[in-house]
Write an enzyme that holds these catalytic residues in place. Structure first.
Site, short mmCIF file in Angstrom:
data_model
loop_
_atom_site.label_atom_id
_atom_site.label_comp_id
_atom_site.label_asym_id
_atom_site.label_seq_id
_atom_site.Cartn_x
_atom_site.Cartn_y
_atom_site.Cartn_z
N ARG A 96 1.02 -1.18 0.34
CA ARG A 96 -0.30 0.09 -0.59
C ARG A 96 1.24 1.12 -0.16
NH1 ARG A 96 -4.92 1.63 4.63
NH2 ARG A 96 -5.39 4.05 3.89
N ASN A 150 -10.70 -4.24 -1.31
CA ASN A 150 -10.49 -3.48 -1.96
C ASN A 150 -9.64 -3.52 -3.09
OD1 ASN A 150 -12.03 -0.53 -1.90
ND2 ASN A 150 -10.37 -0.36 0.07
N CYS A 172 -19.31 -2.19 0.95
CA CYS A 172 -18.46 -0.78 1.05
C CYS A 172 -18.98 -0.43 1.84
CB CYS A 172 -17.93 -0.06 0.37
SG CYS A 172 -16.90 1.91 0.76
N ASP A 173 -18.33 -0.51 3.59
CA ASP A 173 -18.17 0.32 4.44
C ASP A 173 -18.85 2.63 4.42
OD1 ASP A 173 -16.04 1.22 4.84
OD2 ASP A 173 -15.41 0.18 6.59
N HIS A 202 -16.82 4.31 -3.70
CA HIS A 202 -15.44 5.27 -3.61
C HIS A 202 -16.10 6.86 -4.54
CE1 HIS A 202 -12.82 2.70 -0.76
NE2 HIS A 202 -14.36 3.05 -0.62
N TYR A 265 -14.09 10.51 -1.08
CA TYR A 265 -13.97 9.64 -2.21
C TYR A 265 -13.79 10.74 -3.12
CZ TYR A 265 -11.84 5.99 0.86
OH TYR A 265 -11.43 5.76 1.99
N ARG A 285 -1.25 7.36 4.09
CA ARG A 285 -2.02 7.27 4.79
C ARG A 285 -1.16 5.33 5.51
NH1 ARG A 285 -5.85 7.93 8.30
NH2 ARG A 285 -6.64 5.75 8.81
#
Ligand code: G6P
Ligand code: MN
Length: 443
Positions: A96, A150, A172-173, A202, A265, A285
């Site tokens: 990531r 994701n 998705c939350d 998103h 997003y 992040r």
């Protein structure tokens, strides 16, 4: 379908989200009677840490009658299971970090799911999810897979192509999180809301938030409040400045486009330049999550290992675990509760291509998701944005299955955060090297 003695397998068991999900299951055992929980992961250390944490949770909450195990073996993990909760992260936080930092080198948005970083993650994640779905088809073909791995649109699109009949729900939350945060900020109860929403994952907009108690659409008043003042982070994101930044940007979007309430997003697509400017290319992040959630989880495991006293388990993931359990229960009881899901469009948004993977409301029952048709066209502004982004996503998935460099380059160039084909190529060529153990070979 079995309604008792449920066996749940968490794919990506070592994830920091596992305690929140397990806690939500424990809070709902009357509706969702789980008697066996399996943690499946490819990372032994993290899976073993989580085994300790969940074992501790079961014991300290009086649930030690639930059978718990952890395994790296897919056959052992999935055989006999009824539900798979899938939350894998192929390449972990280390990859990531690369998805975020490599694009930033070229002045491009570096983000987990949006921009070319999201596409980079997608090319890893598709392979991982195809693997999980393949194992489930082999060892537990009747099990339901609830997926929140994701990048969700790319996953949904790939599984639609490779396993069109898979018993899988992609959710998705983020919409829940936006709704919960708005409700807490402005004194509403989200449980009373019936939301209309459409988009890609998103990447979407609310068109109505009807409150059953108040008997009116509260979206216009929410928009007015948000235009004046951004909402504050809720307890489940406490102390997390990057979520505060996200809510600030949501208000900024609303001041430009006040007709519909956007998914936060969209900041990456509307303000890629500002986002890049505000991002520290050396501490993204991924670093924050590694130094925060990941470290915290490791500490909890070590405290249990060392038999320390006191309140060892300490986490708050808000509604994250609850909506997964709600979906599973809705399948189990055929109760047709309503969720935002990522599904093939099939006419739900009439003026968008049928085979786009869209995020829309759907009822969930024993036969899976039954999408709710919008019954009206969407405005050109949203349609144009979605069509371009959707084409980019389709090209990326084509690129994955065909091993086509050209298609992936087209996808990167068309991604709505990217202003230049040159930069798209520079980032792509770096990401190919960084992902050599994960991506399919591109020619
Ligand atoms: C939301 C999104 C998820 C995303 C997560 C990132 O929950 O819906 O798709 O993965 O935020 O959170 P993080 O703390 O890992 O940056
Ligand atoms: Mn999400």
């Amino acid at each position: 379908m079995k309604k008792e003695n449920l066996h749940v397998t968490i794919a990506g068991g070592g994830s920091t989200y596992t305690p929140g999900i397990t806690q939500a299951v424990l809070n709902n055992l009357d509706r969702f009677p789980m008697t066996k929980l399996t943690l499946y992961d490819i990372d032994e250390e993290r899976n073993e840490d989580m085994l300790l944490i969940i074992d501790y949770m079961l014991k300290t909450t009086g649930h030690d009658d639930i059978e718990l195990n952890a395994t790296l073996n897919p056959k052992e993990a999935f055989t006999g299971c009824d539900f798979v909760f899938s939350q894998i992260r192929v390449g972990g936080m280390e990859m990531r970090e690369k998805d975020e930092k490599i694009p930033l080198k070229y002045g491009l948005v570096g983000q987990e799911t949006c921009g070319v970083g999201g596409f980079s993650y997608g090319l890893r994640s598709i392979k991982g999810l195809l693997g999980v779905v393949g194992f489930v088809q082999e060892y537990a073909p009747d099990a339901w897979i609830l997926n929140y791995t994701n990048p969700e649109t790319l996953i949904a699109e790939s599984i639609r192509r490779a396993y069109p009949k898979a018993k899988m729900i992609n959710a998705c939350d983020m919409t829940i999180s936006i709704e919960e945060t708005m409700a807490r900020n402005f004194g509403y109860d989200r449980k009373n809301w019936i939301c209309q929403y459409y988009g890609l994952n998103h990447f979407g907009w609310y068109t109505e938030i009807y409150d059953k108690e108040l008997e009116r659409d509260v979206m216009p008043e929410l928009i007015e409040k948000l235009k004046k003042k951004p909402m504050k982070i809720a307890s489940f994101n406490k102390g997390d400045q990057s979520w505060q930044d996200a809510w600030n940007k949501l208000s900024k979007i609303l001041n430009l486009f006040p007709d519909y309430l956007p998914n936060n997003y969209l900041e990456y697509y509307f303000f890629p330049d500002i986002v890049v400017e505000e991002t520290d290319p050396n501490y993204t992040r991924a670093n924050m999550v590694m130094d925060g959630r990941l470290k915290h989880t490791k500490d909890m495991a070590n405290e249990i290992r060392n038999n320390e006293d006191g309140n060892i388990l300490d986490f708050d993931f808000g509604e994250h675990g609850q909506y997964i359990v709600d979906m599973a229960t809705s399948i189990l009881n055929d109760s047709h509760d309503r969720f935002m899901l990522i599904l093939p469009n099939h006419g739900a948004i009439p003026n968008l291509r049928d085979d786009a993977a869209v995020e829309i409301p759907a009822y969930v029952g024993r036969k899976g998701a039954e999408p709710i048709s919008m019954r009206h066209n969407i405005p050109d502004f949203h349609k144009g944005l979605m069509e371009a982004q959707n084409a980019a996503e389709k090209l990326l998935v084509d690129g994955y299955f065909e091993g086509s460099y050209q298609k992936v380059l087209q996808a990167f160039t068309l991604n709505q955060t990217v202003p230049s084909a040159d930069k798209a190529k520079l980032a792509l060529d770096d990401l190919i090297i960084a992902n050599k153990n994960y991506w399919p070979e591109l020619h």
